[in-house]
Design a protein around this motif. Structure first.
Motif, PDB file in Angstrom:
ATOM      1  N   ILE A  47       0.843  -1.201   0.000  1.00 32.35           N
ATOM      2  CA  ILE A  47       0.000   0.000   0.000  1.00 32.35           C
ATOM      3  C   ILE A  47       0.879   1.252   0.000  1.00 32.35           C
ATOM      4  N   LYS A  48       1.938   1.221   0.807  1.00 32.34           N
ATOM      5  CA  LYS A  48       2.825   2.395   0.858  1.00 32.34           C
ATOM      6  C   LYS A  48       3.605   2.565  -0.442  1.00 32.34           C
ATOM      7  N   LEU A  49       3.911   1.441  -1.100  1.00 31.87           N
ATOM      8  CA  LEU A  49       4.667   1.508  -2.358  1.00 31.87           C
ATOM      9  C   LEU A  49       3.797   1.963  -3.535  1.00 31.87           C
ATOM     10  N   ALA A  50       2.492   1.951  -3.323  1.00 33.98           N
ATOM     11  CA  ALA A  50       1.578   2.209  -4.446  1.00 33.98           C
ATOM     12  C   ALA A  50       1.741   3.603  -5.036  1.00 33.98           C
ATOM     13  N   SER A  51       2.322   4.511  -4.282  1.00 32.06           N
ATOM     14  CA  SER A  51       2.513   5.862  -4.824  1.00 32.06           C
ATOM     15  C   SER A  51       3.501   5.857  -5.988  1.00 32.06           C
ATOM     16  N   ASP A  52       4.305   4.794  -6.090  1.00 29.29           N
ATOM     17  CA  ASP A  52       5.187   4.629  -7.257  1.00 29.29           C
ATOM     18  C   ASP A  52       4.366   3.959  -8.362  1.00 29.29           C
ATOM     19  N   PRO A  53       4.071   4.684  -9.443  1.00 29.81           N
ATOM     20  CA  PRO A  53       3.169   4.124 -10.466  1.00 29.81           C
ATOM     21  C   PRO A  53       3.738   2.902 -11.175  1.00 29.81           C
ATOM     22  N   LYS A  54       5.023   2.629 -10.994  1.00 26.03           N
ATOM     23  CA  LYS A  54       5.625   1.459 -11.648  1.00 26.03           C
ATOM     24  C   LYS A  54       5.487   0.187 -10.810  1.00 26.03           C
ATOM     25  N   VAL A  55       5.030   0.315  -9.570  1.00 26.76           N
ATOM     26  CA  VAL A  55       4.862  -0.875  -8.732  1.00 26.76           C
ATOM     27  C   VAL A  55       3.597  -1.614  -9.162  1.00 26.76           C
ATOM     28  N   VAL A  56       3.750  -2.899  -9.458  1.00 25.99           N
ATOM     29  CA  VAL A  56       2.607  -3.742  -9.808  1.00 25.99           C
ATOM     30  C   VAL A  56       2.626  -4.990  -8.923  1.00 25.99           C
ATOM     31  N   VAL A  57       1.444  -5.516  -8.667  1.00 27.27           N
ATOM     32  CA  VAL A  57       1.318  -6.720  -7.852  1.00 27.27           C
ATOM     33  C   VAL A  57       0.861  -7.858  -8.751  1.00 27.27           C
ATOM     34  N   VAL A  58       1.523  -8.989  -8.617  1.00 31.24           N
ATOM     35  CA  VAL A  58       1.197 -10.160  -9.426  1.00 31.24           C
ATOM     36  C   VAL A  58       0.778 -11.276  -8.464  1.00 31.24           C
ATOM     37  N   GLU A  59      -0.355 -11.879  -8.775  1.00 24.28           N
ATOM     38  CA  GLU A  59      -0.919 -12.860  -7.841  1.00 24.28           C
ATOM     39  C   GLU A  59      -1.197 -14.192  -8.524  1.00 24.28           C
ATOM     40  N   ALA A  60      -1.063 -15.253  -7.758  1.00 28.54           N
ATOM     41  CA  ALA A  60      -1.469 -16.587  -8.221  1.00 28.54           C
ATOM     42  C   ALA A  60      -2.521 -17.133  -7.260  1.00 28.54           C
ATOM     43  N   ASP A  61      -3.558 -16.350  -7.081  1.00 28.00           N
ATOM     44  CA  ASP A  61      -4.773 -16.705  -6.345  1.00 28.00           C
ATOM     45  C   ASP A  61      -4.722 -16.501  -4.839  1.00 28.00           C
ATOM     46  N   LEU A  62      -3.564 -16.433  -4.200  1.00 27.53           N
ATOM     47  CA  LEU A  62      -3.546 -16.457  -2.740  1.00 27.53           C
ATOM     48  C   LEU A  62      -3.366 -15.073  -2.113  1.00 27.53           C
ATOM     49  N   GLY A  63      -3.856 -14.040  -2.796  1.00 30.87           N
ATOM     50  CA  GLY A  63      -3.697 -12.674  -2.282  1.00 30.87           C
ATOM     51  C   GLY A  63      -4.334 -12.449  -0.924  1.00 30.87           C
ATOM     52  N   LYS A  64      -5.407 -13.189  -0.653  1.00 35.82           N
ATOM     53  CA  LYS A  64      -6.044 -13.052   0.668  1.00 35.82           C
ATOM     54  C   LYS A  64      -5.089 -13.518   1.753  1.00 35.82           C
ATOM     55  N   SER A  65      -4.304 -14.523   1.439  1.00 39.25           N
ATOM     56  CA  SER A  65      -3.401 -15.110   2.427  1.00 39.25           C
ATOM     57  C   SER A  65      -2.070 -14.377   2.514  1.00 39.25           C
ATOM     58  N   THR A  66      -1.524 -13.992   1.344  1.00 39.70           N
ATOM     59  CA  THR A  66      -0.216 -13.307   1.374  1.00 39.70           C
ATOM     60  C   THR A  66      -0.371 -11.843   1.759  1.00 39.70           C
ATOM     61  N   LYS A  67      -1.611 -11.341   1.674  1.00 36.86           N
ATOM     62  CA  LYS A  67      -1.988  -9.951   1.989  1.00 36.86           C
ATOM     63  C   LYS A  67      -1.749  -8.988   0.833  1.00 36.86           C
ATOM     64  N   SER A  68      -1.391  -9.507  -0.341  1.00 35.57           N
ATOM     65  CA  SER A  68      -1.299  -8.617  -1.503  1.00 35.57           C
ATOM     66  C   SER A  68      -2.689  -8.107  -1.881  1.00 35.57           C
TER      67      SER A  68
END
Lengths: 311, 279
Positions: A15-36
């Motif tokens: 969330i804090k890194l989101a201000s950098d527009p180049k930061v992207v999050v890649v998920e393989a279904d477990l975002g609820k668990s990893t907290k992404s």
């Protein structure tokens, strides 16, 4: 003492890194668990969902990174291992700055049982050239160190833990942390206890117990497994003359293995390793498993006394 | 600037065919010199590479890393001699560089490697990974609002890797119309014919089943290849794949359809015959 899970710190870092527009999050279904998933909720346009496909996730992240993005890819630690060769050949070998987070590391993961308890991730990623490998001890340090990763021009692997353990840092004390530098939490000259992840709080409890018995220990949060802080180990070898390593990981190849390799090549001295002793885990509460597997506070105290007697 | 090129077959097809012949000569010479490498899959792929590089890809040998370039991703990275031969034709590398193929310190590594060779955008060598990488590159282009395209070359044997189908599913889900795939369908893999190793049955229907736009062509007919490239550009609402039917070892009689030349170099005598046939 407040309890917290390091995986929550990964989510808040994104969330804090989101201000950098180049930061992207890649998920393989477990975002609820990893907290992404925290990032996904606020920035769906920069969250790439790939379904249950870890191999694909690693190379999609590599493609994004070579196009100027800063991908943070997460799944369970154990499932990153499924894509080890993709990490090796597709990320580490061409030195592409993809930041991989494996949550639910170690037997402390608990009742899901051995299939979900990665006890070899630190060891395997440590073997890869170009990789930085970190395993922070609480949510605050995970957030602080994850934010540092975003400025690195090389790949990394971060292990986080599922369950809550005592918080080590506060917003002030965490600011001294630096990737590649171990953090001294208590100082004493009889024995050096080098710990990482959820075991750091156990090491601190063991240190208190040792102190009550007249034994002074230095406790280090060795949150960075690679590059290992050789300078600090050298200083502690001179000061304490013996070591105990403590990790929720196999005693083969992880923190204990890394410290052993360095010491034996440079300044051989007694070392005891606390960790999972070459067997798989099982279902159970994390704390129960620590006692069963010889990884409790009492075991650390006992190992410290043993290693001092070997000096 | 639009990356789209109106092909309309305005290119000198004879010149493209001649270029491919020169590349074929370099491929057999490179593998002979190194006494190693993969001539068969290089010779099957080279006509497609010549067409792509000479008529379609927006790339600049003076500025190999320019941000808005198209990306060619050679997923079957063992076909590196084909890539090096066309990169030489395009002016990315020198003839001396070709001589460094598989030589310690040379920029032409055994398998294509983005860290070593200007003009190479993907470090390959382990099959099944290039489509995922191309998907990432395509998603980045979309997020950038760029018109750049990604072209990924896969082998038909390579389609046996599960990761290909992970990426195929994800590309359709993300509607990556800027992702283009060409399958060099030469029917031979390392050990033997694909049909003897693991039959792939109807490859086109597999891709269609995953939701891709599919076209088939003769991968050695330059006009058909140009038409296929034009068709790839015309599909913008979803990923598109061309199944290019090719002949392993194409152009050298004793290598054609011969599994022995998947990963074996010609000896002195064989080189002489090959170069005579490729005059």
């Amino acid at each position: 003492m407040t309890n917290a899970a390091s995986r929550d710190g990964y989510g808040s870092a994104l969330i804090k890194l989101a201000s950098d527009p180049k930061v992207v999050v890649v998920e393989a279904d477990l975002g609820k668990s990893t907290k992404s998933q925290l990032f996904r909720k606020s920035h769906p346009d920069r969250t790439i969902s790939l379904g249950i496909s870890e191999q694909n996730m690693m190379l999609v992240s590599a493609g994004l990174a070579t196009s100027g993005y800063k991908p943070f890819a997460s799944t369970f630690a154990i499932f990153t291992e499924r894509a080890f060769e993709q990490v090796r050949n597709g990320i580490a070998r061409p030195n592409i700055p993809v930041h991989i987070c494996g949550s639910h590391g170690g037997v402390h993961t608990g009742t899901d049982g051995s299939s979900a308890q990665s006890i070899e991730d630190l060891a395997i990623y440590r073997t890869l050239p170009n990789m930085t490998v970190i395993h922070p001890s609480d949510d605050i340090s995970t957030e602080f160190l994850t934010i540092q990763l975003a400025d690195m021009n090389s790949p990394s692997y971060t292990r986080t833990a599922r369950n809550k353990t005592p918080r080590i840092y506060d917003e002030h004390s965490v600011t001294k942390l630096q990737i590649g530098k171990g953090a001294i939490l208590t100082e004493g000259s009889d024995v050096a206890i080098i710990a990482c992840g959820v075991m750091v709080s156990k090491a601190l409890q063991a240190s208190d117990e040792l102190k009550s018995q007249g034994i002074n220990s230095t406790v280090v949060d060795m949150h960075t497994i690679k590059p290992l802080d050789h300078e600090l180990l050298t200083q502690l070898s001179d000061k304490c003359g013996c070591f105990v390593t403590v990790e929720d990981h196999s005693i083969i190849g992880g923190l204990g293995g890394a410290v052993a390799e360095f010491l034996v090549s440079n300044m051989p001295c007694p070392l005891e390793r606390i960790g999972v002793n070459d067997h798989f885990g099982e279902s159970g509460q994390g704390e129960e498993l620590f006692i069963k597997y010889g990884m409790s506070v009492e075991h650390i105290v006992s190992s410290a006394k043993t290693v001092i007697s070997r000096k | 600037m639009s990356n789209k090129v109106d092909i309309n077959h305005q290119f000198d097809v004879d010149e493209l065919i001649e270029t491919a012949k020169r590349c074929r000569r370099e491929i057999v010479k490179m593998t002979h010199r190194a006494s190693a490498g993969h001539p068969g899959g290089s010779l099957s792929a080279i006509d497609i590479l010549v067409a792509l590089y000479k008529t379609r890809l927006n790339i600049d040998p003076e500025s190999p890393k320019q941000q808005n370039r198209d990306r060619f991703i050679m997923s079957k990275g063992h076909a590196s001699p084909a890539v090096y031969s066309i990169l030489y034709e395009m002016g990315f590398i020198s003839h001396d560089d070709l001589n460094s193929f598989r030589v310690m310190g040379g920029i032409c590594q055994g398998h294509v490697d983005m860290k070593w060779t200007p003009g190479v955008d993907f470090s390959a060598g382990s099959l099944g990974m290039g489509l995922s990488f191309g998907l990432g590159v395509s998603l980045a282009a979309t997020m950038d609002g760029s018109s750049r395209n990604s072209f990924v070359m896969l082998g038909d044997g390579e389609l046996q890797e599960g990761q290909i189908w992970e990426a195929a599913m994800a590309a359709v889900h993300h509607e990556t119309g800027n992702l283009n795939v060409i399958v060099d369908c030469n029917r031979i893999q390392n050990d033997d014919f694909v049909d003897n190793q693991l039959r792939m049955f109807d490859i086109a229907s597999k891709w269609r089943g995953f939701g891709w736009a599919v076209m088939e062509c003769d991968g050695h007919d330059m006009r058909e290849i140009l038409t296929a490239i034009e068709w790839l550009d015309s599909v913008t609402d979803r990923p598109a794949v061309v199944i290019a039917h090719t002949i392993k070892g194409k152009g050298v009689s004793f290598m054609e359809n011969n599994p022995s030349f998947h990963g074996a170099a010609p000896n002195d005598e064989q080189l002489a015959i090959a170069l005579e046939e490729l005059k």
